[in-house]
Design a protein around this motif. Structure first.
Motif, PDB file in Angstrom:
ATOM      1  N   SER A  70       0.836  -1.215   0.000  1.00 59.14           N
ATOM      2  CA  SER A  70       0.000   0.000   0.000  1.00 59.14           C
ATOM      3  C   SER A  70       0.858   1.247   0.000  1.00 59.14           C
ATOM      4  CB  SER A  70      -0.872   0.030   1.251  1.00 59.14           C
ATOM      5  OG  SER A  70      -1.699  -1.106   1.248  1.00 59.14           O
ATOM      6  N   ARG A  78      -2.127   4.330   3.826  1.00 60.39           N
ATOM      7  CA  ARG A  78      -2.868   3.543   4.810  1.00 60.39           C
ATOM      8  C   ARG A  78      -3.539   4.487   5.805  1.00 60.39           C
ATOM      9  NH1 ARG A  78       0.156   0.211   8.305  1.00 60.39           N
ATOM     10  NH2 ARG A  78       2.075   1.196   7.595  1.00 60.39           N
ATOM     11  N   CYS A 135      -5.500   4.455   9.256  1.00 61.22           N
ATOM     12  CA  CYS A 135      -5.712   3.520  10.363  1.00 61.22           C
ATOM     13  C   CYS A 135      -6.619   4.148  11.418  1.00 61.22           C
ATOM     14  CB  CYS A 135      -4.380   3.150  11.021  1.00 61.22           C
ATOM     15  SG  CYS A 135      -3.095   2.717   9.843  1.00 61.22           S
ATOM     16  N   GLU A 163      -6.844   1.212   2.721  1.00 58.28           N
ATOM     17  CA  GLU A 163      -5.513   1.071   2.107  1.00 58.28           C
ATOM     18  C   GLU A 163      -5.639   1.334   0.618  1.00 58.28           C
ATOM     19  OE1 GLU A 163      -3.185  -2.298   3.034  1.00 58.28           O
ATOM     20  OE2 GLU A 163      -3.511  -2.131   5.198  1.00 58.28           O
TER      21      GLU A 163
END
Lengths: 227, 378
Positions: free
Chosen positions: A2, A5, A7, A29
């Motif tokens: 990726s 990302r 999160c 992602e």
């Protein structure tokens, strides 16, 4: 692997009606070279997500990792450098600087680089050629049509050879013919290896992208079925 | 393309706003320089008058005066311990470099008698005296040793003309010149050179030293310290009244200049604040594409510096030209065009400073705004 990302990203705003959760624990992602569409109804949080992805709007919690860099852990001025190096923006209303010509607008990101003036000019003319506007390079934004201004905005976004282009409703104010031309241009740039993330509410645009992410009420959701 | 190019293009293509700001700087600096140029011109003219005409400091021998009084009745006192002004004093004055002296005219003053009259005899150095007193006009020539010239009253009363002789202390002296009427004490005097005056009066020291100096106040104070054995006094001049008027005008100019400076800061502050507010979204775009805060600040400072510098230079020359053009109409006096480097430096520097001070707050606000908030102004 990726390139981007996201999160557990959450974004809350304090407004007159109390706390509003614009994004709720979003995980996403995006691979290098994708042409991704962010879709969703008005107020769903897609523009908030785009601004977080673009390094303009830190999430209330969670992380954004681009090319292994924890973007919002950077100091404000390093974050500006990051945007300069990695990101190109195409805003909904093009947002060209009104007192600069098309060529000068395209040269803007290069003005803070160490490149000499001649090289800057050559690079700007090359991308203007790519978007088909060489002949109008000396015109002010007010002397260009909406589609042409959009092309200048795209040229400005790619002149610095960033890894990712973020486009917020780029076809929103264009007629269908010009919108198709623009999407073809994005597709060509994507074929050249550029990662493109585009916010759109128009389903017709989805045939040009490689993946669509649907967002509703601040969470990623599955695409609603046509009825 | 550089940050300077961005600043220049903004100024070039926003002509109306740039012109308004430029005009503000031109007027503030122009009026300030005009007032100060006029004040300086008036001071220079006054200084010229002071330095060109007459003595403005007088040095006389110091003596102690003793007053006699009895039952409320005062009778003339006596002078005693009269100190003389010798050549050392003259040497001290001439070797002092900080006195700004333009002319020195020492004199020997005494009296002489003839059969029926008393005469005031004044020994002078004619070249020095004539330089200091250009209103002395002598019909005839300057006297050599053993010769005299006489004042106009004396000539009239004694029926004396050039070529006559005058008896002084039993010696006869040819009259080689007659001084035209001055309306002063010169009209009754007998003038000669130092050697002849010493021979006639028997006085060997200076009776009085007249000075012409550019700064009478300062010179008087300095000389009083330098010559404790002498009386040093500033001669009041007719120009004193003019000096007070000039001083008042200079103070007025200073006050108006300061007020204009404050008004200038306020106008420029309001204008630049408005301009920057109009450009918040534009600055947000620049931040979004990677411009650092210092890049934005640099653009804003370069813009205001260019305008204030240009306004300062144009205002300075306008301020120099205006008194030259309007002086003859407003003051019935020609004001000569003079380039004052210090005034140029101060006025142009003040212009740039006004610009920078005015932009500090709005610029700070603009660069501290986060890019997304700035873009929301769109």
């Amino acid at each position: 692997m990726s390139l981007i990302r996201v999160c557990e990203a959450t974004k809350t705003y304090r407004g007159g009606d109390g706390v509003v959760e614009a994004l709720k624990n979003v995980n996403l992602e995006i691979a290098e070279g994708e042409f991704l569409a962010l879709m969703g109804p008005s107020g769903s949080g897609k523009s908030t997500l785009l601004s977080i992805l673009g390094g303009l709007n830190p999430p209330t919690s969670g992380k954004l990792i681009i090319d292994d860099i924890d973007v919002y852990a950077l100091a404000p001025e390093r974050l500006a450098d990051f945007r300069h190096e990695y990101v190109g923006f195409v805003f909904q209303q093009y947002q060209l600087i009104p007192y600069l010509t098309a060529l000068e607008n395209v040269m803007l990101p290069l003005a803070i680089s160490s490149r000499p003036g001649k090289e800057q000019r050559e690079m700007a003319l090359a991308v203007l050629d790519k978007v088909g506007l060489t002949s109008k390079s000396l015109r002010l934004p007010s002397q260009l049509s909406g589609g042409e201004q959009n092309r200048v905005a795209i040229a400005r976004a790619i002149v610095n050879q960033p890894a990712i282009i973020f486009a917020d409703e780029p076809t929103g104010s264009l007629d269908s013919k010009t919108a198709v031309e623009l999407l073809e241009l994005f597709q060509a740039l994507n074929r050249d290896g550029l990662t493109i993330i585009m916010v759109t509410h128009n389903k017709e645009n989805l045939e040009w992208v490689s993946r669509t992410v649907y967002i509703r009420d601040g969470v990623l959701a599955s695409m609603p079925q046509e009825t | 393309m550089t940050l300077t190019d961005i600043a220049i293009q903004n100024l070039r293509r926003r002509k109306g706003k740039t012109a308004f700001l430029l005009l503000t700087f031109i007027l503030v600096i122009g009026i300030t320089v005009t007032l100060n140029t006029l004040a300086k011109g008036m001071q220079d003219n006054l200084q010229k008058s002071l330095t060109q005409y007459g003595a403005n400091v007088e040095i006389t021998p110091k003596s102690e005066h003793f007053t006699l009084s009895y039952g409320g009745l005062s009778i003339p006192g006596v002078n005693y311990e009269i100190k003389s002004l010798n050549n050392n004093i003259l040497a001290k004055i001439k070797t002092s470099t900080n006195l700004m002296i333009n002319g020195i005219a020492p004199k020997i003053i005494g009296s002489a008698v003839s059969v029926s009259n008393h005469f005031l005899v004044i020994g002078v150095d004619f070249p020095s005296e004539l330089k200091m007193k250009p209103w002395w006009h002598i019909q005839g020539r300057q006297p050599a040793d053993g010769e005299v010239i006489i004042g106009s009253n004396l000539a009239r009363q004694g029926n004396l003309v050039v070529g006559s002789t005058l008896e002084l202390n039993h010696q006869t002296y040819p009259v080689v010149g007659v001084m035209q009427e001055t309306g002063g004490s010169e009209d009754n005097g007998v003038f000669t050179n130092f050697d002849t005056s010493r021979a006639i009066t028997g006085i060997d020291s200076w009776s009085m030293i007249e000075l012409n100096t550019s700064d009478p106040d300062k010179t008087t104070v300095s000389l009083a310290k330098l010559l404790p054995e002498a009386n040093v006094a500033e001669v009041s001049q007719l120009v004193q009244g003019t000096k007070e008027s000039v001083d008042r005008f200079s103070n007025f100019s200073l006050i108006v200049s300061s007020l204009l400076g404050i008004i200038g800061v306020l106008i420029v502050f309001v204008t630049t604040t408005g301009n920057i507010n109009d450009r918040i979204a534009e600055l947000g775009i620049l931040r979004a594409i990677g411009f650092r805060r210092r890049h934005i600040l640099s653009i804003l400072i370069q813009e205001i510096s260019l305008v204030s510098l240009s306004g300062g230079v144009l205002g300075f020359f306008l301020g120099l030209l205006t008194p030259t053009l309007l002086g003859p109409i407003a003051f019935q006096k020609a004001v000569t065009f003079q380039l004052h480097p210090l005034m140029a430096l101060l006025s142009i520097g003040a212009s740039v400073l006004i610009g920078i001070v005015s932009i500090v707050l709005p610029a700070r606000r603009a660069i501290l705004l986060d890019p997304l908030a700035a873009l929301s102004y769109i």
